[in-house]
Design a protein around this motif. Structure first.
Motif, PDB file in Angstrom:
ATOM      1  N   PHE A  23      -3.522  -0.276  16.084  1.00 10.73           N
ATOM      2  CA  PHE A  23      -3.403   1.808  15.709  1.00 10.73           C
ATOM      3  C   PHE A  23      -2.104   1.648  14.898  1.00 10.73           C
ATOM      4  CE2 PHE A  23       0.417   4.874  18.108  1.00 10.73           C
ATOM      5  CZ  PHE A  23      -0.416   5.751  17.466  1.00 10.73           C
ATOM      6  N   ILE A  24      -0.884   0.791  14.931  1.00 12.43           N
ATOM      7  CA  ILE A  24      -0.288   0.615  13.835  1.00 12.43           C
ATOM      8  C   ILE A  24      -0.057   0.769  12.826  1.00 12.43           C
ATOM      9  CG2 ILE A  24       1.529  -0.862  13.042  1.00 12.43           C
ATOM     10  CD1 ILE A  24       1.954  -1.625  15.720  1.00 12.43           C
ATOM     11  N   GLU A  25      -1.823  -0.070  12.466  1.00 12.96           N
ATOM     12  CA  GLU A  25      -1.909  -0.310  11.446  1.00 12.96           C
ATOM     13  C   GLU A  25      -2.630   1.501  10.552  1.00 12.96           C
ATOM     14  OE1 GLU A  25      -5.301  -2.706  10.701  1.00 12.96           O
ATOM     15  OE2 GLU A  25      -3.472  -4.496  11.096  1.00 12.96           O
ATOM     16  N   ARG A  26      -3.319   1.926  10.920  1.00 16.78           N
ATOM     17  CA  ARG A  26      -3.908   3.773  11.174  1.00 16.78           C
ATOM     18  C   ARG A  26      -2.497   4.159  10.764  1.00 16.78           C
ATOM     19  NH1 ARG A  26      -7.042   7.405  15.564  1.00 16.78           N
ATOM     20  NH2 ARG A  26      -6.598   8.674  14.637  1.00 16.78           N
ATOM     21  N   LEU A  27      -1.568   3.894  11.790  1.00 15.67           N
ATOM     22  CA  LEU A  27      -0.212   5.149  11.462  1.00 15.67           C
ATOM     23  C   LEU A  27       0.198   4.735  10.012  1.00 15.67           C
ATOM     24  CD1 LEU A  27       1.843   4.982  15.292  1.00 15.67           C
ATOM     25  CD2 LEU A  27       0.017   6.895  13.929  1.00 15.67           C
ATOM     26  N   ASN A  32       0.687   7.253   4.837  1.00 16.25           N
ATOM     27  CA  ASN A  32       0.483   7.382   3.132  1.00 16.25           C
ATOM     28  C   ASN A  32      -0.707   8.838   2.699  1.00 16.25           C
ATOM     29  OD1 ASN A  32       2.377   4.837   3.399  1.00 16.25           O
ATOM     30  ND2 ASN A  32       0.980   3.354   3.541  1.00 16.25           N
ATOM     31  N   ALA A  33      -1.859   8.755   3.725  1.00 19.07           N
ATOM     32  CA  ALA A  33      -2.304   9.774   2.975  1.00 19.07           C
ATOM     33  C   ALA A  33      -2.405  11.037   3.209  1.00 19.07           C
ATOM     34  CB  ALA A  33      -4.040   9.255   3.872  1.00 19.07           C
ATOM     35  N   LEU A  55      -7.551  13.636   9.962  1.00 14.35           N
ATOM     36  CA  LEU A  55      -6.533  12.842   9.854  1.00 14.35           C
ATOM     37  C   LEU A  55      -5.425  12.949  11.687  1.00 14.35           C
ATOM     38  CD1 LEU A  55      -4.684  12.263   6.214  1.00 14.35           C
ATOM     39  CD2 LEU A  55      -6.630  10.949   8.179  1.00 14.35           C
ATOM     40  N   ALA A  56      -5.279  14.641  10.889  1.00 12.21           N
ATOM     41  CA  ALA A  56      -4.273  14.862  12.149  1.00 12.21           C
ATOM     42  C   ALA A  56      -4.490  15.098  13.886  1.00 12.21           C
ATOM     43  CB  ALA A  56      -3.984  16.776  12.253  1.00 12.21           C
ATOM     44  N   HIS A  57      -6.486  15.686  13.789  1.00 11.41           N
ATOM     45  CA  HIS A  57      -6.946  15.508  15.006  1.00 11.41           C
ATOM     46  C   HIS A  57      -6.989  13.799  15.174  1.00 11.41           C
ATOM     47  CE1 HIS A  57      -9.907  16.345  17.977  1.00 11.41           C
ATOM     48  NE2 HIS A  57     -10.925  14.841  17.192  1.00 11.41           N
ATOM     49  N   GLY A  58      -7.455  12.583  14.852  1.00 12.71           N
ATOM     50  CA  GLY A  58      -7.385  11.620  14.691  1.00 12.71           C
ATOM     51  C   GLY A  58      -6.218  10.658  15.429  1.00 12.71           C
ATOM     52  N   ILE A 106       6.722   5.179  14.499  1.00 10.10           N
ATOM     53  CA  ILE A 106       6.484   3.482  13.344  1.00 10.10           C
ATOM     54  C   ILE A 106       7.489   2.850  12.943  1.00 10.10           C
ATOM     55  CG2 ILE A 106       5.856   2.402  10.465  1.00 10.10           C
ATOM     56  CD1 ILE A 106       4.449   5.550   9.765  1.00 10.10           C
ATOM     57  N   ALA A 107       8.842   3.530  12.899  1.00 14.62           N
ATOM     58  CA  ALA A 107       9.918   3.248  12.704  1.00 14.62           C
ATOM     59  C   ALA A 107      10.528   2.826  14.522  1.00 14.62           C
ATOM     60  CB  ALA A 107      11.104   3.947  12.925  1.00 14.62           C
TER      61      ALA A 107
END
Length: 115
Positions: A23-27, A32-33, A55-58, A106-107
């Motif tokens: 999840f963190i990696e995906r965030l 970035n996208a 992206l927003a839905h996920g 993320i922070a």
């Protein structure tokens, strides 16, 4: 019997930890996208709308699963803004708000990992 329960409990915790890491990696990737899209002018193209909505839905679903209700709400607001065929300014504001919330989560997660 108790040992088998503890073993299964530990396996579940490890599985959830692995999911949280993904999840963190995906965030990071999603942030970035979205940031790349936010820098483009205008952000109102159909292709960009689809990408932002996807992206927003996920983010909304995963954020809710991991207890980040604010993030989930921001992502849902982004989707609603796109569906409402809002103005460019409204879309940019919703996108900026979502990116700020992603940065905050993320922070927070980085801080938790450091503890």
């Amino acid at each position: 019997m108790r040992s088998a329960f503890k073993s299964k409990e530990l396996a579940v915790v490890r599985s959830l930890d692995a999911l949280k890491e993904r999840f963190i990696e995906r965030l990071h990737s999603d942030r970035n996208a979205l940031n790349t899209i936010a820098k483009s002018h205008p952000v109102t193209s159909h292709i960009q709308h689809r990408e932002i909505a996807k992206l927003a839905h996920g983010i909304a679903g995963a954020g809710g699963f991991f207890g980040f209700d604010h993030l989930s709400r921001r992502a849902s607001e982004m989707e609603a803004t796109l569906e409402a065929e809002s103005t460019e300014a409204e879309q940019r504001e919703a996108l900026s708000s979502l990116i700020r919330e992603l940065d905050a989560v993320i922070a927070q997660m980085r801080k938790e990992r450091a503890l």
